[in-house]
Scaffold this motif. Structure first.
Motif, PDB file in Angstrom:
ATOM      1  N   LEU A 201      -0.397  16.735   5.042  1.00  0.00           N
ATOM      2  CA  LEU A 201      -0.228  15.462   4.347  1.00  0.00           C
ATOM      3  C   LEU A 201       0.423  14.428   5.261  1.00  0.00           C
ATOM      4  O   LEU A 201      -0.002  13.263   5.315  1.00  0.00           O
ATOM      5  CB  LEU A 201       0.612  15.658   3.082  1.00  0.00           C
ATOM      6  N   GLU A 202       1.434  14.828   5.983  1.00  0.00           N
ATOM      7  CA  GLU A 202       2.120  13.904   6.893  1.00  0.00           C
ATOM      8  C   GLU A 202       1.179  13.378   7.970  1.00  0.00           C
ATOM      9  O   GLU A 202       1.303  12.223   8.403  1.00  0.00           O
ATOM     10  CB  GLU A 202       3.308  14.626   7.535  1.00  0.00           C
ATOM     11  N   ALA A 203       0.232  14.205   8.385  1.00  0.00           N
ATOM     12  CA  ALA A 203      -0.656  13.830   9.485  1.00  0.00           C
ATOM     13  C   ALA A 203      -1.895  13.055   9.041  1.00  0.00           C
ATOM     14  O   ALA A 203      -2.596  12.492   9.881  1.00  0.00           O
ATOM     15  CB  ALA A 203      -1.097  15.089  10.236  1.00  0.00           C
ATOM     16  N   GLY A 204      -2.165  12.989   7.725  1.00  0.00           N
ATOM     17  CA  GLY A 204      -3.431  12.411   7.282  1.00  0.00           C
ATOM     18  C   GLY A 204      -3.342  11.330   6.234  1.00  0.00           C
ATOM     19  O   GLY A 204      -4.245  11.180   5.403  1.00  0.00           O
ATOM     20  N   VAL A 205      -2.273  10.540   6.239  1.00  0.00           N
ATOM     21  CA  VAL A 205      -2.091   9.506   5.219  1.00  0.00           C
ATOM     22  C   VAL A 205      -3.131   8.395   5.392  1.00  0.00           C
ATOM     23  O   VAL A 205      -3.209   7.775   6.456  1.00  0.00           O
ATOM     24  CB  VAL A 205      -0.680   8.902   5.289  1.00  0.00           C
ATOM     25  N   PRO A 206      -3.939   8.112   4.350  1.00  0.00           N
ATOM     26  CA  PRO A 206      -4.948   7.051   4.442  1.00  0.00           C
ATOM     27  C   PRO A 206      -4.373   5.685   4.069  1.00  0.00           C
ATOM     28  O   PRO A 206      -3.236   5.581   3.612  1.00  0.00           O
ATOM     29  CB  PRO A 206      -5.986   7.488   3.413  1.00  0.00           C
ATOM     30  N   ALA A 207      -5.176   4.649   4.265  1.00  0.00           N
ATOM     31  CA  ALA A 207      -4.792   3.327   3.770  1.00  0.00           C
ATOM     32  C   ALA A 207      -4.770   3.366   2.250  1.00  0.00           C
ATOM     33  O   ALA A 207      -5.448   4.193   1.619  1.00  0.00           O
ATOM     34  CB  ALA A 207      -5.792   2.282   4.252  1.00  0.00           C
ATOM     35  N   SER A 208      -3.971   2.513   1.616  1.00  0.00           N
ATOM     36  CA  SER A 208      -3.836   2.573   0.164  1.00  0.00           C
ATOM     37  C   SER A 208      -3.855   1.190  -0.458  1.00  0.00           C
ATOM     38  O   SER A 208      -3.662   0.176   0.215  1.00  0.00           O
ATOM     39  CB  SER A 208      -2.539   3.289  -0.221  1.00  0.00           C
ATOM     40  N   SER A 209      -4.102   1.164  -1.766  1.00  0.00           N
ATOM     41  CA  SER A 209      -4.027  -0.070  -2.548  1.00  0.00           C
ATOM     42  C   SER A 209      -2.731  -0.051  -3.345  1.00  0.00           C
ATOM     43  O   SER A 209      -1.925   0.873  -3.205  1.00  0.00           O
ATOM     44  CB  SER A 209      -5.239  -0.172  -3.482  1.00  0.00           C
ATOM     45  N   SER A 210      -2.510  -1.055  -4.186  1.00  0.00           N
ATOM     46  CA  SER A 210      -1.247  -1.118  -4.918  1.00  0.00           C
ATOM     47  C   SER A 210      -1.467  -1.448  -6.387  1.00  0.00           C
ATOM     48  O   SER A 210      -2.403  -2.160  -6.749  1.00  0.00           O
ATOM     49  CB  SER A 210      -0.304  -2.147  -4.291  1.00  0.00           C
ATOM     50  N   GLY A 211      -0.592  -0.904  -7.217  1.00  0.00           N
ATOM     51  CA  GLY A 211      -0.629  -1.144  -8.656  1.00  0.00           C
ATOM     52  C   GLY A 211       0.478  -0.352  -9.321  1.00  0.00           C
ATOM     53  O   GLY A 211       1.313   0.266  -8.650  1.00  0.00           O
ATOM     54  N   ILE A 212       0.515  -0.369 -10.634  1.00  0.00           N
ATOM     55  CA  ILE A 212       1.486   0.426 -11.367  1.00  0.00           C
ATOM     56  C   ILE A 212       0.996   1.865 -11.404  1.00  0.00           C
ATOM     57  O   ILE A 212      -0.142   2.142 -11.769  1.00  0.00           O
ATOM     58  CB  ILE A 212       1.676  -0.101 -12.798  1.00  0.00           C
TER      59      ILE A 212
END
Length: 346
Positions: A201-212
């Motif tokens: 998990l630490e090595a493969g974090v993707p780009a993300s969006s935002s919301g609640i």
């Protein structure tokens, strides 16, 4: 949240973790017109984290929430967090209970707590509860669940006053770090796959969006009425601002654990319930969000569940749980870790 009648509540001056006489005095001082009689109540069964109580004075009916007894994880069980987000979401179209009082002073009841209104509806946790409704109603309920999540993720958190509720930037990195720390604080035994999943998990974090992000979105954290409509979304203790796909992945992770024979919830096994592919398809089409990175989110969801289950196991071994079913949590930790590894490798 199990539905009980006033007549089923036993008159008692105290419940585990909740002194009703003290609560009554507190509410009478702060909201004199709220109560008309002596409080009585019962523990609402089913929760494995915060303690939840059904309280009545014979005329009105409320729900009280407080942290669990004994060992709690840092930053978890935040009463102010639950209270704040439900107040903010009131009027947005996302169904939430009415909130009445928040007490951050642990000297009153031994821990912070809040009081919210009672919401009608059933919380479906088990396959046996859903099956009698028939496949068509089960399908309608599961679609309503997904639609409610889409509605939540469509809320503009800045417009409803939640701009300072969390930090959406870097959310996924912080989640991996946070749950790794939480695991370290609760782990009392060797756990196969825990370190490998954490590293992947630490090595493969993707780009993300935002919301609640609700943080624990599943069917039994919703109340559903006889028209198969969602009347309330409950259990906001892990809510924050972050990547909405975290909620979607957690729904799917719970379904996978149910298929492994877990004792948390298995309502998704009822005939007619949307499959994982159907859930993803409905969510993606209704929300317009890209779900192609769901593998990472599933890995994170299983890691999170494993940590939560290990925390429950720890409290159970220390005799710090209230209710039944806690003894099953420990056996589910390694299957959750294995499922997370499988998801993130795909």
């Amino acid at each position: 949240m199990a539905v009980t009648t006033h007549e089923e509540l036993e008159m008692t001056p105290s419940l585990p973790g909740l002194d009703l006489a003290v609560l009554e005095a507190y509410l009478r001082e702060r909201q004199p017109s709220m109560l008309t009689g002596q409080l009585r109540g019962s523990v609402i069964a089913g929760g494995k984290s915060n303690l939840t109580y059904d309280v009545t004075d014979g005329a009105g009916r409320w729900v009280v929430r407080r942290p669990p007894l004994g060992h709690i994880l840092a930053t978890a069980h935040d009463m102010s967090r639950e209270y704040t987000i439900m107040r903010a979401l009131a009027g947005t179209g996302v169904p939430v209970p009415i909130t009445f009082a928040l007490c951050d002073d642990p000297e009153i009841l031994g821990a912070p707590f809040y009081v919210m209104g009672w919401s009608d509806g059933a919380a479906y946790r088990w396959r046996e509860e859903l099956e009698p409704l028939g496949p068509e109603r089960v399908k309608k309920i599961s679609r309503a669940m997904v639609s409610t999540l889409v509605d939540l993720h469509a809320v503009d958190y800045q417009e409803c006053g939640l701009a300072g509720f969390g930090r959406p930037d870097g959310y996924l990195e912080r989640q991996v770090s946070r749950w790794g720390r939480q695991l370290d604080s609760s782990r009392s035994r060797d756990l196969a796959g825990a370190d490998e999943l954490r590293q992947r998990l630490e090595a493969g974090v993707p780009a993300s969006s935002s919301g609640i992000v609700h943080g624990d979105f599943r069917l039994d954290n919703l109340l559903v009425n006889e028209a198969d409509e969602v009347t309330a979304v409950l259990d906001w203790e892990m809510a924050t601002l972050g990547d909405p796909l975290a909620d979607v992945a957690l729904m799917l992770a719970y379904d996978t654990l149910a298929r492994l024979g877990d004792g948390i919830a298995n309502a998704s096994l009822a005939p007619g319930f949307l499959t994982q592919d159907e859930i993803l398809d409905l969510y993606s089409k209704s929300s317009g969000r890209d779900v192609s990175d769901i593998g990472f989110h599933l890995g994170l969801a299983f890691f999170k569940l494993a940590v939560i289950l290990e925390g429950i196991h720890y409290r159970f071994t220390q005799g710090q749980t209230v209710g039944e079913g806690f003894g099953l949590a420990g056996a589910l930790v390694e299957p959750a870790l294995a499922a997370g590894l499988s998801s993130i490798k795909e």
